[in-house]
Write an enzyme that holds these catalytic residues in place. Structure first.
Site: not given
Length: 393
Positions: A179-180
């Site tokens: 995600d990051s």
């Protein structure tokens, strides 16, 4: 800060954040941290991320949990039901005045709502529209997996990075890289598109696949397979190409030791009081040390286990790359993070303040900052409607 209260490199830039969970909200926060006016558009039920990460026992409000606090600061929140005619009309009015829109729905959701990039860009040609999806958007190339949902773990797995982590069994990275890192890449793409829009007057569609981003980081897999048709396997906590280069046990935890080249190896031998190793042909060159990795790593760990992390740090004293393996307690107490403003105390509705990470990108002339906490659900709805003169007044 300017006379009108704006600040940062992105002062005056308006962002609509329609995303939920982590990837999209973090992307929007990266822009908000540098002064963009980020309006978080939430459904009546709120962003699913509000309940992730837990609450303090003393929290009387439960407005949002730890995850939401960490990736939605510096934003304002408005509640819109995009399935209703009124909600769509308000979103269109917002988009007409926005520079950027970010969403991370499945492919086709915004199209079916009548809020596609094509619809919005006709109304606002300068709009930069960014979409983060597990397998990308068909506008840039239709993946056979385009309709599948994806979370961080799926992105790590199918992006290839899990295949080389762990010891024998593949293990995902503990932090949510799936995600990051796509969030960071999307923010990068948005700024590129924004620069172009300011020059040409035309926005564009920014398409980021979570799986693509993780694959783009798997340099070893690409190189090994394309050059020698080798499929890399999990390498544990040591590096198969550089020796010594890995995580070793200390008396009170773990440390990172990186001394793969001659000058660094010489310093490590000095610290271990093993000058005899410098004359040993088995360890004389980078290639020789790589060929004898098992023996070298055993000698190093026999040494490091006799000393605490602090003792090792004092002995090495910056003579080669070294560092203790920090845990959450260390992140909260080590002086580095205080000196770099990477521990920020911020208000938490209904509870005591919480600590969130600071802004990691330091700009000398237009610094970013943590200006305010994450918003309550719909906290700024009336103020935003008033700005658009949609409040009926």
């Amino acid at each position: 800060m300017t006379s009108d209260g704006t600040w940062g490199a992105l002062a005056g830039v308006r962002v609509l954040d329609l995303s939920q969970a982590l990837s999209g909200p973090l992307c929007a926060q990266l822009l908000a941290d540098h002064g963009a006016d980020v309006i978080k558009v939430e459904p009546p039920s709120g962003d699913m991320g509000r309940q992730i990460g837990g609450h303090r026992d003393t929290d009387t409000e439960h407005a949002f949990g730890a995850l939401f606090a960490n990736c939605n600061r510096n934003k304002r929140s408005i509640v819109l039901d995009l399935k209703s005619d009124q909600g769509k009309a308000t979103l269109l009015a917002l988009a007409d005045r926005a520079d950027i829109l970010i969403e991370n729905f499945r492919a086709g959701v915004m199209d079916r709502l009548g809020l596609s990039y094509e619809v919005l860009s006709v109304r606002n040609p300068r709009l930069v529209y960014a979409a983060i999806r597990g397998f990308g958007d068909p506008r840039s190339g239709k993946s056979p997996y385009v309709d599948r949902p994806a979370f961080d773990l799926v992105a790590q797995a199918m992006g290839g990075i899990v295949s080389t982590t762990g010891a024998e069994t593949p293990v995902p990275i503990g932090a949510p890289w799936g995600d990051s890192v796509p969030a960071i890449m999307t923010a990068y793409g948005i700024v590129l598109a924004l620069l172009t829009a300011r020059t040409t007057g035309k926005g564009q569609f920014v398409d980021v696949s979570m799986v693509d981003v993780i694959a783009s980081l798997c340099h070893e897999q690409y190189q090994a397979y394309s050059i020698k048709n080798i499929v890399p396997t999990p390498q544990g906590s040591r590096n198969r190409h550089l020796v010594p280069f890995g995580i070793f046990k200390a008396a009170d935890g773990w440390v990172a030791v990186c001394a793969p080249h001659r000058a660094q190896w010489t310093e490590l031998c000095r610290v271990m009081q093993r000058s005899d190793l410098l004359d040993d042909v088995r360890f004389a060159t980078d290639d020789a040390r790589r060929a004898n990795a098992v023996e070298i790593e055993a000698m190093i760990e026999a040494f490091t286990t006799l000393h605490t992390r602090k003792q090792l740090d004092n002995m090495i004293d910056g003579s080669f790359p070294f560092g203790p393996v920090f845990d959450a307690h260390d992140l909260m107490t080590d002086p580095h993070f205080a000196a770099r403003d990477m521990r920020i105390s911020i208000e938490q509705p209904g509870a005591e303040p919480v600590i969130v990470p600071g802004v990691p990108v330091k700009l000398s002339q237009t610094p970013g900052r943590v200006a305010r906490r994450a918003p309550r659900l719909g906290e700024h709805t009336q103020a935003i409607l008033a700005e658009l003169r949609l409040d009926g007044k």
